[in-house]
Design a protein around this motif. Structure first.
Motif, PDB file in Angstrom:
ATOM      1  N   ASN A   1       0.833  -1.193   0.000  1.00 16.40           N
ATOM      2  CA  ASN A   1       0.000   0.000   0.000  1.00 16.40           C
ATOM      3  C   ASN A   1       0.872   1.248   0.000  1.00 16.40           C
ATOM      4  N   LYS A   2       0.823   1.998  -1.077  1.00 12.74           N
ATOM      5  CA  LYS A   2       1.611   3.217  -1.193  1.00 12.74           C
ATOM      6  C   LYS A   2       0.955   4.339  -0.380  1.00 12.74           C
ATOM      7  N   PRO A   3       1.762   5.183   0.234  1.00 16.86           N
ATOM      8  CA  PRO A   3       1.172   6.299   0.994  1.00 16.86           C
ATOM      9  C   PRO A   3       0.397   7.232   0.078  1.00 16.86           C
ATOM     10  N   ILE A   4      -0.710   7.718   0.571  1.00 18.89           N
ATOM     11  CA  ILE A   4      -1.546   8.622  -0.202  1.00 18.89           C
ATOM     12  C   ILE A   4      -0.972  10.032  -0.130  1.00 18.89           C
ATOM     13  N   VAL A   5      -0.648  10.587  -1.295  1.00 13.64           N
ATOM     14  CA  VAL A   5      -0.106  11.944  -1.367  1.00 13.64           C
ATOM     15  C   VAL A   5      -1.244  12.911  -1.677  1.00 13.64           C
ATOM     16  N   LYS A   6      -1.429  13.864  -0.782  1.00  5.43           N
ATOM     17  CA  LYS A   6      -2.499  14.834  -0.984  1.00  5.43           C
ATOM     18  C   LYS A   6      -2.067  15.867  -2.010  1.00  5.43           C
ATOM     19  N   LYS A   7      -2.835  15.993  -3.061  1.00  8.35           N
ATOM     20  CA  LYS A   7      -2.533  16.961  -4.103  1.00  8.35           C
ATOM     21  C   LYS A   7      -3.306  18.251  -3.861  1.00  8.35           C
ATOM     22  N   ILE A   8      -2.651  19.359  -4.154  1.00 16.45           N
ATOM     23  CA  ILE A   8      -3.293  20.658  -4.019  1.00 16.45           C
ATOM     24  C   ILE A   8      -3.918  21.018  -5.356  1.00 16.45           C
ATOM     25  N   THR A   9      -5.192  21.335  -5.345  1.00 21.24           N
ATOM     26  CA  THR A   9      -5.893  21.643  -6.584  1.00 21.24           C
ATOM     27  C   THR A   9      -5.730  23.115  -6.940  1.00 21.24           C
ATOM     28  N   GLU A  10      -5.813  23.401  -8.225  1.00 19.60           N
ATOM     29  CA  GLU A  10      -5.700  24.788  -8.694  1.00 19.60           C
ATOM     30  C   GLU A  10      -6.820  25.633  -8.104  1.00 19.60           C
ATOM     31  N   PRO A  11      -6.541  26.910  -7.874  1.00 23.41           N
ATOM     32  CA  PRO A  11      -5.333  27.661  -8.222  1.00 23.41           C
ATOM     33  C   PRO A  11      -4.237  27.595  -7.164  1.00 23.41           C
ATOM     34  N   PHE A  12      -4.369  26.702  -6.166  1.00 21.32           N
ATOM     35  CA  PHE A  12      -3.393  26.651  -5.079  1.00 21.32           C
ATOM     36  C   PHE A  12      -2.166  25.843  -5.503  1.00 21.32           C
ATOM     37  N   ARG A  13      -0.988  26.293  -5.042  1.00 11.59           N
ATOM     38  CA  ARG A  13       0.272  25.674  -5.450  1.00 11.59           C
ATOM     39  C   ARG A  13       1.093  25.138  -4.284  1.00 11.59           C
ATOM     40  N   TYR A  14       0.900  25.720  -3.118  1.00 11.17           N
ATOM     41  CA  TYR A  14       1.754  25.372  -1.980  1.00 11.17           C
ATOM     42  C   TYR A  14       0.951  25.483  -0.702  1.00 11.17           C
ATOM     43  N   HIS A  15       1.218  24.569   0.224  1.00  6.68           N
ATOM     44  CA  HIS A  15       0.610  24.660   1.554  1.00  6.68           C
ATOM     45  C   HIS A  15       1.543  24.041   2.583  1.00  6.68           C
ATOM     46  N   LYS A  16       1.723  24.749   3.678  1.00  2.00           N
ATOM     47  CA  LYS A  16       2.488  24.218   4.801  1.00  2.00           C
ATOM     48  C   LYS A  16       1.876  24.713   6.098  1.00  2.00           C
ATOM     49  N   ALA A  17       1.672  23.785   7.032  1.00  4.60           N
ATOM     50  CA  ALA A  17       1.136  24.138   8.344  1.00  4.60           C
ATOM     51  C   ALA A  17       2.278  24.143   9.357  1.00  4.60           C
ATOM     52  N   ILE A  18       2.408  25.241  10.095  1.00  2.00           N
ATOM     53  CA  ILE A  18       3.459  25.375  11.107  1.00  2.00           C
ATOM     54  C   ILE A  18       2.799  25.515  12.471  1.00  2.00           C
ATOM     55  N   GLU A  19       3.069  24.567  13.363  1.00  2.47           N
ATOM     56  CA  GLU A  19       2.540  24.643  14.724  1.00  2.47           C
ATOM     57  C   GLU A  19       3.535  25.433  15.569  1.00  2.47           C
ATOM     58  N   VAL A  20       3.194  26.675  15.849  1.00  2.00           N
ATOM     59  CA  VAL A  20       4.059  27.533  16.650  1.00  2.00           C
ATOM     60  C   VAL A  20       4.119  27.026  18.085  1.00  2.00           C
ATOM     61  N   LYS A  21       2.969  26.630  18.598  1.00  2.00           N
ATOM     62  CA  LYS A  21       2.845  26.003  19.908  1.00  2.00           C
ATOM     63  C   LYS A  21       1.491  25.318  19.939  1.00  2.00           C
ATOM     64  N   PRO A  22       1.237  24.451  20.912  1.00  2.00           N
ATOM     65  CA  PRO A  22      -0.061  23.779  20.954  1.00  2.00           C
ATOM     66  C   PRO A  22      -1.225  24.772  20.944  1.00  2.00           C
ATOM     67  N   GLY A  23      -2.110  24.616  19.977  1.00  2.00           N
ATOM     68  CA  GLY A  23      -3.273  25.496  19.850  1.00  2.00           C
ATOM     69  C   GLY A  23      -3.054  26.672  18.928  1.00  2.00           C
ATOM     70  N   LEU A  24      -1.814  26.881  18.490  1.00  2.00           N
ATOM     71  CA  LEU A  24      -1.509  28.010  17.607  1.00  2.00           C
ATOM     72  C   LEU A  24      -0.806  27.492  16.345  1.00  2.00           C
ATOM     73  N   THR A  25      -1.475  27.624  15.204  1.00  5.04           N
ATOM     74  CA  THR A  25      -0.963  27.104  13.938  1.00  5.04           C
ATOM     75  C   THR A  25      -1.024  28.179  12.860  1.00  5.04           C
ATOM     76  N   LEU A  26       0.023  28.236  12.053  1.00  6.49           N
ATOM     77  CA  LEU A  26       0.063  29.119  10.885  1.00  6.49           C
ATOM     78  C   LEU A  26       0.006  28.256   9.635  1.00  6.49           C
ATOM     79  N   ASP A  27      -0.977  28.518   8.768  1.00  7.10           N
ATOM     80  CA  ASP A  27      -1.069  27.839   7.481  1.00  7.10           C
ATOM     81  C   ASP A  27      -0.616  28.807   6.395  1.00  7.10           C
TER      82      ASP A  27
END
Length: 207
Positions: free
Chosen positions: A31-57
């Protein structure tokens, strides 16, 4: 044991051997890992957890061109139910984003790194400092002065080392139209004070 019994035993053993060999040849399904693709018009996404309960997308988007677009930062503070966003124009494409507290004042900064298309791949940086309430202030990334820019043609490498923001790029000859690589690399260090970035050359090394 007569001949017929020997033949029967040999036949059974042969059948078992063939059966085992056949089973061994069956393909193993992985079973190959499922890679989530970003649909147009979006090109990039990264979620950064600064601390528990606080996230920057961090998200980038755009249609019709890969060299320009827009970026969006979504700040989700689920602890205090505080949700904010900011947006800006993007030059090039985002290659990385991270958070750090370069000036150690307790308010983390968000760094978005992008590079242009084509030869050189020039660097662009988008930096914001957030306070506890969620308000942000943009920090200008300083341009290279005439001395540091001499021999510069892009192809930057930006990284964090020992809590410091570092930048390296190869140097090229400037006295001829060919502009060949000299084999030297300029290394810079950035410091943050009063929401102002300062840059200094650490060393110029031979590649």
């Amino acid at each position: 044991m007569n001949v017929f019994k020997r033949i029967s035993i040999a036949s059974v053993c042969a059948c078992l051997f063939i059966s085992c060999a056949t089973e061994d040849k069956n393909p193993v399904v992985i079973n190959k890992p499922i890679v989530k693709k970003i649909t147009e018009p979006f090109r990039y996404h990264k979620a950064i957890e600064v601390k528990p309960g606080l996230t920057l997308d961090i998200v980038s988007w755009g249609r019709g061109s890969n060299s320009v677009g827009g970026y969006l930062v979504l700040r989700s503070d689920s602890t205090h139910l505080n949700y904010r966003s900011l947006t800006g124009e993007l030059d090039g494409r985002i290659v990385d984003a991270w958070d750090m507290d370069l000036d150690s004042d307790g308010n983390p900064e968000l760094y978005i790194q992008s590079k242009g298309e084509g030869e050189g791949s020039y660097l662009s940086m988008y930096i914001y400092e957030y306070n506890e309430s969620g308000s942000n202030q943009q920090i200008r990334f300083p341009e290279l002065g005439s001395t540091l820019r001499k021999g510069y043609k892009g192809s930057d490498s930006v990284y964090v080392k020992d809590g410091k923001l570092m930048r390296e790029f190869p140097l090229y000859s400037t006295g001829d139209s060919a502009s060949k690589a000299t084999g030297e690399i300029r290394k810079l260090e950035y410091s943050l004070r009063s929401n102002s970035l300062n840059v200094k050359e650490v060393q110029k090394i031979q590649d």
